[in-house]
Design a protein around this motif. Structure first.
Motif, PDB file in Angstrom:
ATOM      1  N   ASP A 279      57.827  33.762 -51.424  1.00  0.00           N
ATOM      2  CA  ASP A 279      56.486  32.917 -51.696  1.00  0.00           C
ATOM      3  C   ASP A 279      56.403  32.045 -50.706  1.00  0.00           C
ATOM      4  O   ASP A 279      57.005  30.896 -50.313  1.00  0.00           O
ATOM      5  CB  ASP A 279      56.853  32.124 -53.303  1.00  0.00           C
ATOM      6  N   PHE A 280      55.320  32.140 -50.026  1.00  0.00           N
ATOM      7  CA  PHE A 280      54.859  31.283 -48.874  1.00  0.00           C
ATOM      8  C   PHE A 280      53.906  29.993 -49.541  1.00  0.00           C
ATOM      9  O   PHE A 280      53.040  30.356 -50.321  1.00  0.00           O
ATOM     10  CB  PHE A 280      54.148  31.927 -47.862  1.00  0.00           C
ATOM     11  N   VAL A 281      54.304  29.048 -48.861  1.00  0.00           N
ATOM     12  CA  VAL A 281      53.107  27.682 -49.163  1.00  0.00           C
ATOM     13  C   VAL A 281      52.753  27.601 -47.782  1.00  0.00           C
ATOM     14  O   VAL A 281      53.603  27.336 -46.930  1.00  0.00           O
ATOM     15  CB  VAL A 281      53.891  26.480 -49.708  1.00  0.00           C
ATOM     16  N   TYR A 282      51.399  27.549 -47.246  1.00  0.00           N
ATOM     17  CA  TYR A 282      50.701  27.611 -46.230  1.00  0.00           C
ATOM     18  C   TYR A 282      49.867  26.705 -46.119  1.00  0.00           C
ATOM     19  O   TYR A 282      48.899  26.347 -46.773  1.00  0.00           O
ATOM     20  CB  TYR A 282      50.271  29.036 -45.888  1.00  0.00           C
ATOM     21  N   LEU A 283      50.303  25.374 -45.146  1.00  0.00           N
ATOM     22  CA  LEU A 283      49.209  24.486 -44.874  1.00  0.00           C
ATOM     23  C   LEU A 283      49.166  24.369 -43.271  1.00  0.00           C
ATOM     24  O   LEU A 283      49.557  24.491 -42.317  1.00  0.00           O
ATOM     25  CB  LEU A 283      50.047  23.315 -45.211  1.00  0.00           C
ATOM     26  N   ILE A 284      47.494  23.883 -43.079  1.00  0.00           N
ATOM     27  CA  ILE A 284      47.223  23.634 -41.644  1.00  0.00           C
ATOM     28  C   ILE A 284      46.664  22.141 -41.596  1.00  0.00           C
ATOM     29  O   ILE A 284      45.821  21.690 -42.635  1.00  0.00           O
ATOM     30  CB  ILE A 284      46.185  24.492 -41.421  1.00  0.00           C
ATOM     31  N   ILE A 285      47.427  21.274 -41.135  1.00  0.00           N
ATOM     32  CA  ILE A 285      47.011  19.736 -40.996  1.00  0.00           C
ATOM     33  C   ILE A 285      47.121  19.644 -39.485  1.00  0.00           C
ATOM     34  O   ILE A 285      47.402  20.177 -38.431  1.00  0.00           O
ATOM     35  CB  ILE A 285      47.885  18.865 -41.706  1.00  0.00           C
TER      36      ILE A 285
ATOM     37  N   SER B 167      47.820  21.213 -36.012  1.00  0.00           N
ATOM     38  CA  SER B 167      47.135  21.282 -34.903  1.00  0.00           C
ATOM     39  C   SER B 167      45.741  20.787 -35.504  1.00  0.00           C
ATOM     40  O   SER B 167      45.214  20.918 -36.293  1.00  0.00           O
ATOM     41  CB  SER B 167      46.912  22.910 -34.668  1.00  0.00           C
ATOM     42  N   ASP B 168      45.253  19.813 -34.464  1.00  0.00           N
ATOM     43  CA  ASP B 168      44.041  19.245 -34.551  1.00  0.00           C
ATOM     44  C   ASP B 168      42.935  20.177 -34.653  1.00  0.00           C
ATOM     45  O   ASP B 168      42.043  20.137 -35.746  1.00  0.00           O
ATOM     46  CB  ASP B 168      43.769  18.311 -33.489  1.00  0.00           C
ATOM     47  N   ARG B 169      42.938  21.166 -33.681  1.00  0.00           N
ATOM     48  CA  ARG B 169      41.689  22.237 -33.834  1.00  0.00           C
ATOM     49  C   ARG B 169      41.879  23.166 -34.645  1.00  0.00           C
ATOM     50  O   ARG B 169      40.801  23.700 -35.424  1.00  0.00           O
ATOM     51  CB  ARG B 169      41.685  22.681 -32.350  1.00  0.00           C
ATOM     52  N   ALA B 170      42.957  23.674 -35.319  1.00  0.00           N
ATOM     53  CA  ALA B 170      43.084  24.569 -36.161  1.00  0.00           C
ATOM     54  C   ALA B 170      42.561  24.054 -37.593  1.00  0.00           C
ATOM     55  O   ALA B 170      42.225  24.750 -38.592  1.00  0.00           O
ATOM     56  CB  ALA B 170      44.601  25.232 -36.197  1.00  0.00           C
ATOM     57  N   SER B 171      43.109  22.763 -37.825  1.00  0.00           N
ATOM     58  CA  SER B 171      42.682  22.132 -39.093  1.00  0.00           C
ATOM     59  C   SER B 171      41.359  21.587 -39.198  1.00  0.00           C
ATOM     60  O   SER B 171      40.894  21.681 -40.380  1.00  0.00           O
ATOM     61  CB  SER B 171      43.623  20.693 -39.191  1.00  0.00           C
ATOM     62  N   GLN B 172      40.587  21.946 -37.848  1.00  0.00           N
ATOM     63  CA  GLN B 172      39.212  21.570 -38.016  1.00  0.00           C
ATOM     64  C   GLN B 172      38.436  22.890 -37.864  1.00  0.00           C
ATOM     65  O   GLN B 172      37.142  22.854 -38.114  1.00  0.00           O
ATOM     66  CB  GLN B 172      38.598  20.785 -36.948  1.00  0.00           C
ATOM     67  N   GLY B 173      39.159  24.267 -37.955  1.00  0.00           N
ATOM     68  CA  GLY B 173      38.500  25.315 -37.961  1.00  0.00           C
ATOM     69  C   GLY B 173      37.881  25.715 -36.684  1.00  0.00           C
ATOM     70  O   GLY B 173      37.126  26.770 -36.566  1.00  0.00           O
TER      71      GLY B 173
ATOM     72  N   PHE C  73      59.053  26.211 -41.828  1.00  0.00           N
ATOM     73  CA  PHE C  73      58.781  26.492 -40.340  1.00  0.00           C
ATOM     74  C   PHE C  73      57.600  25.476 -40.218  1.00  0.00           C
ATOM     75  O   PHE C  73      56.657  25.950 -40.888  1.00  0.00           O
ATOM     76  CB  PHE C  73      58.794  27.794 -40.211  1.00  0.00           C
ATOM     77  N   THR C  74      57.720  24.787 -39.046  1.00  0.00           N
ATOM     78  CA  THR C  74      56.619  24.153 -38.576  1.00  0.00           C
ATOM     79  C   THR C  74      56.084  24.921 -37.183  1.00  0.00           C
ATOM     80  O   THR C  74      57.016  25.348 -36.721  1.00  0.00           O
ATOM     81  CB  THR C  74      56.621  22.586 -38.049  1.00  0.00           C
ATOM     82  N   THR C  75      54.862  24.895 -36.828  1.00  0.00           N
ATOM     83  CA  THR C  75      54.323  25.474 -35.574  1.00  0.00           C
ATOM     84  C   THR C  75      53.419  24.462 -35.096  1.00  0.00           C
ATOM     85  O   THR C  75      52.570  23.886 -35.672  1.00  0.00           O
ATOM     86  CB  THR C  75      53.752  26.920 -35.690  1.00  0.00           C
ATOM     87  N   GLY C  76      53.669  24.044 -33.799  1.00  0.00           N
ATOM     88  CA  GLY C  76      52.714  23.181 -32.902  1.00  0.00           C
ATOM     89  C   GLY C  76      53.238  21.701 -33.102  1.00  0.00           C
ATOM     90  O   GLY C  76      54.167  21.389 -33.726  1.00  0.00           O
ATOM     91  N   GLY C  77      52.870  20.984 -32.229  1.00  0.00           N
ATOM     92  CA  GLY C  77      53.203  19.723 -31.973  1.00  0.00           C
ATOM     93  C   GLY C  77      54.519  19.251 -31.515  1.00  0.00           C
ATOM     94  O   GLY C  77      54.905  17.994 -31.665  1.00  0.00           O
ATOM     95  N   THR C  78      54.969  20.111 -30.527  1.00  0.00           N
ATOM     96  CA  THR C  78      56.386  19.792 -30.286  1.00  0.00           C
ATOM     97  C   THR C  78      56.349  19.705 -28.614  1.00  0.00           C
ATOM     98  O   THR C  78      57.545  19.791 -28.119  1.00  0.00           O
ATOM     99  CB  THR C  78      57.343  21.208 -30.274  1.00  0.00           C
ATOM    100  N   GLY C  79      55.333  19.627 -27.969  1.00  0.00           N
ATOM    101  CA  GLY C  79      55.051  19.473 -26.526  1.00  0.00           C
ATOM    102  C   GLY C  79      55.238  18.018 -26.152  1.00  0.00           C
ATOM    103  O   GLY C  79      55.534  17.221 -27.031  1.00  0.00           O
TER     104      GLY C  79
END
Length: 175
Positions: A41-47, A12-18, A71-77
């Motif tokens: 053990d979760f590895v969590y990234l926002i890009i 997500s552009d907006r989530a990655s920018q806060g 698991f990815t979330t976002g960018g599937t539209g």
């Protein structure tokens, strides 16, 4: 009981920018914690929505971090910047289109625009990668639909044996 390493990649552009909080990534973790009895053990990234960066992170989560699941979330539209499925296809050796088909079927019960979603899933080496929707309220229904097949898929990839909570999810392993 084996520990399982799970990557959560919010695109997500907006989530990655806060600009806003990543509720979808948090929802994935919450649902997985409810479904599995394994220590996770979760590895969590926002890009941001950048195909090369998504591909780089998927490869790193699989090959370097050794996540059994991503698991990815976002960018599937259908929007121009929605490129998560393209990056996923480039990262994977095998695609599992049934995951996306089932998630769209489930989502269509809620909204007619679910037909615009391009979620998919695939395998990179010993890692199952699943594209989930970006809308937080769609995470749980989609995971509920597909999760019964995930532990057996991880078994087939020689990953850790997943033990799930029968009070929250009924999984299926052939005998």
């Amino acid at each position: 009981m084996e520990k399982i390493k799970i990557g959560i990649l919010t695109v997500s552009d907006r989530a990655s920018q806060g600009i806003y909080e990543d509720l979808s990534g948090q929802e994935i973790r919450k649902v997985i914690d409810q479904y599995t009895n394994n220590r996770c053990d979760f590895v969590y990234l926002i890009i941001p929505d950048e195909e090369a960066l998504i591909l780089e992170k998927l490869i790193n989560l699989s090959d370097v971090e050794h996540c059994s699941l991503i698991f990815t979330t976002g960018g599937t539209g259908p929007a121009f910047r929605d490129v998560t499925p393209e990056a996923t296809e480039k990262a994977c050796q095998k695609m599992l289109p049934g995951f996306g088909e089932l998630m769209r079927t489930e989502s269509l019960k809620q909204v007619p625009t679910a037909i615009l979603s391009r979620q998919t899933a695939g395998i990179r080496n010993q890692t199952l990668i699943v594209n989930l929707p970006g809308k937080p309220s769609a995470i749980e229904p989609c995971l509920k639909a597909i999760f019964p097949a995930i532990p057996y898929c991880v078994d087939l990839l020689e990953g850790p044996f997943m033990i799930c909570n029968p009070e929250t999810i009924q999984i299926f392993r052939p005998k």
